[in-house]
Design a protein around this motif. Structure first.
Motif, PDB file in Angstrom:
ATOM      1  N   THR A  22       0.945  -1.221  -0.076  1.00 34.50           N
ATOM      2  CA  THR A  22      -0.011   0.073  -0.083  1.00 34.50           C
ATOM      3  C   THR A  22       0.784   1.199   0.018  1.00 34.50           C
TER       4      THR A  22
ATOM      5  N   THR B 126       3.822   4.180  -1.100  1.00 35.33           N
ATOM      6  CA  THR B 126       4.116   4.925  -2.514  1.00 35.33           C
ATOM      7  C   THR B 126       5.811   4.928  -2.633  1.00 35.33           C
TER       8      THR B 126
ATOM      9  N   PHE C  15       6.057   3.380   3.271  1.00 35.77           N
ATOM     10  CA  PHE C  15       4.980   3.185   3.947  1.00 35.77           C
ATOM     11  C   PHE C  15       4.163   4.681   4.442  1.00 35.77           C
ATOM     12  N   PHE C  16       5.072   5.376   5.132  1.00 30.71           N
ATOM     13  CA  PHE C  16       4.713   6.807   5.749  1.00 30.71           C
ATOM     14  C   PHE C  16       5.030   7.729   4.807  1.00 30.71           C
TER      15      PHE C  16
ATOM     16  N   HIS D   8      -0.410  -2.751  10.124  1.00 28.63           N
ATOM     17  CA  HIS D   8      -1.274  -2.824   9.105  1.00 28.63           C
ATOM     18  C   HIS D   8      -1.385  -3.882   8.452  1.00 28.63           C
ATOM     19  N   VAL D   9      -0.582  -5.017   8.884  1.00 30.82           N
ATOM     20  CA  VAL D   9      -0.667  -6.447   8.204  1.00 30.82           C
ATOM     21  C   VAL D   9      -2.200  -6.777   8.781  1.00 30.82           C
ATOM     22  N   GLN D  10      -2.758  -7.436   7.803  1.00 33.55           N
ATOM     23  CA  GLN D  10      -4.144  -8.114   7.972  1.00 33.55           C
ATOM     24  C   GLN D  10      -4.251  -9.172   7.218  1.00 33.55           C
TER      25      GLN D  10
END
Lengths: 363, 375
Positions: free
Chosen positions: A168, A170, A240-241, A259-261
């Protein structure tokens, strides 16, 4: 004092894993934020650059240790400064090690308090974590060496989870590579000091290493692979951030793994914190062992007594620290002192030994 | 080591493994917990206070699910929680929050303080869904939806589905916070509207920093998703063709199974940023009302061309709307501009100035991969 026998020697693989895993304690959890404060999106580069410091530390330690053949730092103190002064220096080094042991355990307690059990008192968590730590330190270097290997394999899989934040992220956050300038890069790399600490313990392991010839390559490989792990984490974190968000996050690595799901489990960070205890025991236990080595070289006391004293002192001390601000102050102190101790100190001792023309193993 | 010492240490180690299980000082028995599953925030009618609404699924003895809705006013979201817990016999915990709704009026005043506290709370997951609602959030929770699962699951599933089908860009708590703090990007959130017996996802709420300032309709929302991320979707693109079937009636064509990717060329000329987006859309024709033979290469190319033109216009209009009307940067152009090294340090104000003057062009290429079972 134990004799050096086959029951407490380290082989080169164990040495490698010790040097690789001991720095990976609690520092890595917040590492990227500190570095990004100065180096911005070039944090991975700054961290890569900080590999030079650990390499320098390894090199200087090796130069010093080679000169004294089989002696460790505590015996070198004695050889260089005489019995009394040597003991004082040994005690100072031991105090530093114990400080590192204490801060590792305390930071982890804070983390568990924040993420998992906000109402559990500090002393109770400290007490519980201390049990495996004291156990491993008490059993000596050989157990620690073996433990480091298992700690590595028990935690190495975590890096695979980087897939989730990467997917997810950038990618452009990383670019333009190297644009922050050398000055900021350099300052950023200094801020990673806290996560580099652990290499200096080579000075303490050395007498126990079975094959002294392997020390330089083993330690170099180990320290660079630590840096590699950090760099990978930094790359993922920066992707990520956004920089502003990163600046506000205390433990970017955990927030990232939050964030891991996966379908069968959400909130993966809970598992990671639990597994991370393995690393914390490794780091903290090794520092405790190194510190107590020093104390016992300086003051001839029974092993059990020293351990009981230190353990008893840990509880009230950890209860005394309150809040993030105080923690930061102490961690700063630790990283500063550790940084100089890691690089400057072996170099200094080596130069002194050159000037005084002291060498090892005359006795 | 002496045997006795070893035994002691083993016992100690064992207790270290077992004891943490007993250290939780407050018991978490499911029946005693009020597991908050959705939260809504509004401006209170009297003055600047917050009106908070929470949804608590209530597990009854018969296994049927009933939902409790609590609402109170307060200054901060945690004060709301405190006030709320006085209204419930159960202990409120926030670990299962899945949906957070913000009332329209409140969103216009900025919602960072409210979402910040969600992000700060380690109990709350970072992938929960945020959305702005038309009117007041409390209305969405107090309304009953027959034939729907409880409101929290209904909303969560619906929004996640919309995002995975790329009807709108993927947003959650993490992306919202990330984009608010990002100097070169502004966030969006889904916008919800109450229907007669259900809830409609009605486009996107566009944010300027953390303040809601405008709306994109459903079509624009989809276009934003297509242009801002790479991926596939089953969604449809429709085009009105020049070809006429009868007098004055134009033929239509629809593309499905769409794969999009966007390549941005960033440059700088005459003191202002220049962006060129090359959008490639691949898809299959699923509907075609015209009479041409689509097996012929020329006809396909003509169709592709017409799709491209129409879509190019739509995208340009979308970008113009963002750039000129809202003056917000949802595409993250500032971030791209920085990443190319044109600007050393991106400051929000400075970027806003540059962004207003930026030249943004879109070029669309459409490629039709197949035409279904007939041609």
């Amino acid at each position: 004092m134990e004799r050096q026998g086959p029951s407490n020697t380290l082989n080169s693989i164990q040495l490698m894993f010790l040097i690789h895993t001991v720095p990976i304690g609690v520092g890595i959890l917040g590492l990227v934020r500190f570095v990004a404060d100065k180096a911005g999106h070039d944090a991975p580069l700054a961290i890569l650059l900080s590999g030079v410091y650990t390499q320098a530390a390894v090199l200087f330690s090796w130069l010093l240790l080679r000169r004294f053949q089989t002696l460790g730092i505590y015996d070198i103190h004695r050889r260089l400064f005489g019995k009394w002064m040597g003991s004082v220096f040994s005690l100072l080094f031991a105090v530093y090690c114990l400080f590192a042991y204490f801060m590792t355990i305390r930071t982890f307690v804070e983390l568990v308090n924040t993420w998992m059990f906000p109402l559990t008192p500090v002393w109770l968590l400290t007490l519980l974590f201390m049990i495996p730590i004291v156990y491993s330190a008490f059993c000596g270097i050989r157990l620690l060496g073996r433990y480091a290997i298992s700690a590595f394999f028990l935690t190495a899989w975590i890096i695979l989870l980087a897939y989730f934040p990467l997917s997810t992220g950038t990618l452009s956050h990383l670019f333009p590579i190297g644009s922050v300038g050398l000055n900021d890069l350099f300052q950023g790399s200094l801020l990673s000091a806290l996560s580099l600490l652990g290499v200096e313990l080579l000075l303490v392991y050395y007498p126990y290493v079975a094959y002294k010839k392997d020390v330089l390559p083993a330690a170099s490989i180990a320290s660079w692979s630590t840096i590699l792990v950090y760099t990978v984490i930094a790359v993922v974190t920066i992707i990520f951030f956004s920089i502003g968000q990163l600046g506000k996050t205390i433990w970017p690595m955990l927030t990232m793994f939050k964030h891991v799901q996966v379908p069968f489990i959400e909130r993966f960070e809970t598992i990671i914190i639990a597994v991370w205890l393995v690393q914390v025991v490794n780091t903290s236990g090794t520092y405790l062992w190194a510190g107590i080595e020093g104390v016992r070289k300086a003051i001839p006391l029974k092993k059990g007594i020293v351990y009981s004293l230190i353990a008893a002192a840990t509880l009230p001390l950890s209860q005394m620290i309150n809040g993030r601000a105080e923690m930061n102050l102490l961690l700063n102190l630790l990283s500063k002192s550790g940084f100089y101790l890691m690089i400057g100190y072996p170099l200094l001792l080596w130069l002194i030994s050159l000037i005084l023309r002291r060498k090892g193993d005359a006795s | 080591m002496k045997r006795s010492v070893a035994v002691c240490l083993t016992l100690a180690l064992l207790s270290a493994v077992v004891l943490p299980g007993c250290t939780i000082t407050r018991s978490k028995v499911l029946e005693e917990l009020g597991v908050v599953s959705a939260v809504g925030y509004d401006l209170a009618e009297d003055g600047g206070d917050l009106l908070g609404t929470t949804v608590l699924p209530n597990f009854t003895d018969t296994g049927q699910e009933k939902v409790d809705v609590l609402s109170v006013t307060g200054h901060t979201s945690k004060e709301l929680r405190f006030n709320m817990s006085r209204m419930s016999e159960r202990k409120l915990v926030s670990g299962q929050i899945r949906v957070v709704l913000y009332g329209e009026e409140l969103s216009r005043t900025g919602i960072l303080p409210l979402s910040d506290t969600l992000f700060r709370d380690s109990e709350i997951g970072s992938q929960i869904v945020l959305a702005v609602v038309e009117g007041r959030a409390i209305n969405f929770f107090t309304k009953r939806y027959p034939d729907k699962p409880s409101i929290d699951i209904y909303l969560y599933r619906m929004l996640r589905k919309e995002m995975s089908e790329r009807s709108m860009p993927k947003t959650n708590l993490h992306t919202f916070i990330r984009d608010v703090y990002d100097e070169g990007k502004d966030p969006v959130l889904p916008y919800l509207r109450l229907g007669k017996e259900d809830i409609l996802v009605d486009g996107l709420a566009v944010f300027h920093d953390d303040k809601f300032i405008g709306l994109l309709n459903a079509k624009e929302a989809r276009n934003l998703a297509y242009i801002s991320s790479k991926g596939t979707s089953t969604g449809e693109l429709e085009a009105t063709l020049k070809e006429t079937i009868r007098q004055g009636v134009h033929a239509h064509a629809v593309l499905m199974y769409i794969k999009t990717s966007t390549k941005w060329d960033v440059s700088h000329s005459g003191g202002r940023p220049v962006f060129q987006a090359n959008v490639l859309i691949q898809g299959a024709v699923s509907e075609y009302t015209g009479g041409h033979n689509l097996e012929e290469k020329q006809e396909i190319q003509k169709l592709e061309q017409e799709f491209a033109e129409e879509y190019q216009q739509e995208l340009s209009a979308l970008i113009k709307k963002l750039q000129k009307d809202f003056e917000t940067d949802q595409l993250g152009l500032g971030e791209m501009y920085r990443a190319k090294g044109f600007i050393k340090e991106l400051e929000k104000e400075k970027w806003r100035e540059l962004y207003k003057q930026a030249k943004i062009d879109v070029k669309v290429n459409v490629r039709i991969l197949q035409t279904g079972m007939i041609h």
